[in-house]
Design a protein around this motif. Structure first.
Motif, mmCIF file in Angstrom:
data_model
loop_
_atom_site.group_PDB
_atom_site.id
_atom_site.type_symbol
_atom_site.label_atom_id
_atom_site.label_comp_id
_atom_site.label_asym_id
_atom_site.label_seq_id
_atom_site.Cartn_x
_atom_site.Cartn_y
_atom_site.Cartn_z
ATOM 1 N N ALA A 162 -11.281 5.620 -6.924
ATOM 2 C CA ALA A 162 -11.166 6.859 -6.758
ATOM 3 C C ALA A 162 -9.767 7.467 -7.032
ATOM 4 O O ALA A 162 -9.194 8.204 -7.625
ATOM 5 N N VAL A 163 -9.014 6.519 -6.364
ATOM 6 C CA VAL A 163 -7.449 6.542 -6.553
ATOM 7 C C VAL A 163 -6.885 6.375 -7.974
ATOM 8 O O VAL A 163 -6.283 7.298 -8.605
ATOM 9 N N ILE A 164 -7.264 5.737 -8.755
ATOM 10 C CA ILE A 164 -7.043 5.605 -9.885
ATOM 11 C C ILE A 164 -7.537 6.261 -10.682
ATOM 12 O O ILE A 164 -6.538 7.001 -11.525
ATOM 13 N N ASP A 165 -8.629 6.955 -10.658
ATOM 14 C CA ASP A 165 -9.364 7.928 -11.529
ATOM 15 C C ASP A 165 -8.586 9.273 -11.245
ATOM 16 O O ASP A 165 -8.675 10.198 -12.262
ATOM 17 N N ALA A 166 -8.008 9.433 -10.035
ATOM 18 C CA ALA A 166 -7.387 10.778 -9.558
ATOM 19 C C ALA A 166 -5.904 10.523 -10.316
ATOM 20 O O ALA A 166 -5.164 11.650 -10.254
ATOM 21 N N GLY A 167 -5.500 9.674 -10.872
ATOM 22 C CA GLY A 167 -4.515 9.740 -11.575
ATOM 23 C C GLY A 167 -3.113 9.212 -10.477
ATOM 24 O O GLY A 167 -2.015 9.527 -11.038
ATOM 25 N N ILE A 168 -3.450 8.635 -9.356
ATOM 26 C CA ILE A 168 -2.381 8.484 -8.431
ATOM 27 C C ILE A 168 -2.146 6.800 -8.539
ATOM 28 O O ILE A 168 -3.043 6.140 -8.604
ATOM 29 N N ASP A 169 -0.931 6.544 -8.644
ATOM 30 C CA ASP A 169 -0.251 5.295 -8.747
ATOM 31 C C ASP A 169 0.071 4.381 -7.621
ATOM 32 O O ASP A 169 -0.028 3.286 -7.558
ATOM 33 N N THR A 170 0.492 5.195 -6.604
ATOM 34 C CA THR A 170 0.895 4.348 -5.400
ATOM 35 C C THR A 170 0.241 4.974 -4.006
ATOM 36 O O THR A 170 -0.185 6.218 -3.987
ATOM 37 N N ILE A 171 0.323 4.076 -2.955
ATOM 38 C CA ILE A 171 -0.312 4.577 -1.754
ATOM 39 C C ILE A 171 0.712 5.817 -1.298
ATOM 40 O O ILE A 171 0.297 6.944 -0.628
ATOM 41 N N GLU A 172 1.959 5.523 -1.569
ATOM 42 C CA GLU A 172 2.909 6.819 -1.375
ATOM 43 C C GLU A 172 2.523 8.079 -1.922
ATOM 44 O O GLU A 172 2.507 8.987 -1.170
ATOM 45 N N GLN A 173 2.005 8.073 -3.192
ATOM 46 C CA GLN A 173 1.911 9.400 -3.740
ATOM 47 C C GLN A 173 0.537 9.746 -2.915
ATOM 48 O O GLN A 173 0.305 11.117 -2.927
ATOM 49 N N LEU A 174 -0.461 8.913 -2.730
ATOM 50 C CA LEU A 174 -1.491 9.560 -2.175
ATOM 51 C C LEU A 174 -1.276 10.083 -0.750
ATOM 52 O O LEU A 174 -1.781 11.063 -0.429
ATOM 53 N N ALA A 175 -0.524 9.344 -0.151
ATOM 54 C CA ALA A 175 -0.199 9.735 1.137
ATOM 55 C C ALA A 175 0.642 11.293 1.309
ATOM 56 O O ALA A 175 -0.082 12.074 2.055
#
Length: 78
Positions: free
Chosen positions: A12-25
Motif C-alpha cells: 500500500a505504501v508503494i502503491d501510494a507512491g511513498i518511497d520512505t518511512i520518513e515520507q509516510l510518517a
C-alpha cells in the motif's frame, strides 16, 4: 488476536507512491519511529495511528481492515 499484515502495508505504501518511512510518517502526521515500528510489525498501532495511516495512503475501510486486523496465528504448546 490481530497483527499487522506488513506485506500488504508495504504494498500500500508503494502503491501510494511513498518511497520512505520518513515520507509516510510526515504525510500521516505520526512519529517516524512509531511509523517504522508499525510498518515492520514490531508494534500494533492505536486506532488513531491506524486512521492516520489509512488517510495518508488513501485506503478503503476494507483495505485497512485487511492490513491491521490480520488474524494472528498462535501455537499453544501444552
Amino acid at each position: 488476536m490481530h497483527e499487522v499484515d506488513t506485506n500488504m502495508l508495504r504494498k500500500a505504501v508503494i502503491d501510494a507512491g511513498i518511497d520512505t518511512i520518513e515520507q509516510l510518517a510526515e504525510k500521516a502526521g505520526v512519529n517516524r519511529v512509531t511509523t517504522a515500528d508499525v510498518v515492520k510489525g514490531r508494534i500494533y498501532p492505536s486506532s488513531m495511528v491506524m486512521e492516520k495511516i489509512k488517510l495518508a495512503l488513501g485506503l478503503s475501510s476494507e483495505e485497512t481492515g485487511a492490513i491491521f486486523f490480520k488474524e494472528k496465528l498462535t501455537s499453544d504448546v501444552s
